[in-house]
Design an enzyme around this catalytic site. Sequence first.
Site, PDB file in Angstrom:
ATOM      1  N   ASP A   6       0.881  -1.159   0.000  1.00  0.00           N
ATOM      2  CA  ASP A   6       0.000   0.000   0.000  1.00  0.00           C
ATOM      3  C   ASP A   6       0.927   1.220   0.000  1.00  0.00           C
ATOM      4  O   ASP A   6       2.099   1.113   0.377  1.00  0.00           O
ATOM      5  CB  ASP A   6      -0.866  -0.040   1.266  1.00  0.00           C
ATOM      6  CG  ASP A   6      -1.691   1.211   1.418  1.00  0.00           C
ATOM      7  OD1 ASP A   6      -2.267   1.669   0.414  1.00  0.00           O
ATOM      8  OD2 ASP A   6      -1.761   1.735   2.547  1.00  0.00           O
ATOM      9  N   ASP A   8      -0.031   5.069   0.890  1.00  0.00           N
ATOM     10  CA  ASP A   8      -0.241   6.043   1.970  1.00  0.00           C
ATOM     11  C   ASP A   8      -0.308   5.340   3.330  1.00  0.00           C
ATOM     12  O   ASP A   8      -1.122   4.443   3.540  1.00  0.00           O
ATOM     13  CB  ASP A   8      -1.523   6.845   1.709  1.00  0.00           C
ATOM     14  CG  ASP A   8      -1.470   7.588   0.373  1.00  0.00           C
ATOM     15  OD1 ASP A   8      -0.385   8.079   0.015  1.00  0.00           O
ATOM     16  OD2 ASP A   8      -2.505   7.665  -0.310  1.00  0.00           O
TER      17      ASP A   8
HETATM   18 MG   LIG Z   1      -2.844   3.183   3.502  1.00  0.00          MG
END
Ligand SMILES: [Mg+2]
Length: 186
Positions: A6, A8
């Site tokens: 992922d 962020d």
């Molecule tokens: Mg995230």
Amino acid sequence: MLILLDRDGVLNQDRADYVKSPAEWVPIPGIGPAIAALNARGWKVVICTNQACIGKGIIDEAMLDRIHDAMRAHIAVDGARIDDILFAPDPPWAQTERRKPGPGMMREAMAKYRERPDNTVFIGDTDTDMLAASRAGCRRILVRSGKGAATLAKGLPPEAAPVAVFADLAEAVQRLLADGAEAAPL
Ligand SMILES: [Mg+2]
């Protein structure tokens, strides 16, 4: 092994109003050396990120490319590279198979890099990350960075289990290098 990340909250500080420019992409300490170590091990590193800010019209794909250029430049200082970036531009009101918690991006990455789910690890900071990876059959690591601590406090849905928990990407990579896929039990 295939390592799916992922973005962020794992590579950069999460922000409620989206990362909208290269200046707003603020790295989490230690990501460059961690990714360089994955590269050195010969494992492919692919980002799978929801970017609803595109579907909402807040930024366009050209800006997303600029943000990712800044990210690549930051980690290149440590000799690190990202092999691929997959993103789901869909807004939350138009949930697709690709937008997490859908498993579409993970399946796409595994097909492209010809890796089995049990030899693929997804590292994220939210329950939607863990659900997406679970639906794709991948191994799962939740990091406490970004929204990770809040995700743990809230409690993960049973469908997401089992999930290995580490402080951040640097610690997760350390454990993956030491224990291989077993660092994240299926
Ligand atoms: Mg995230």
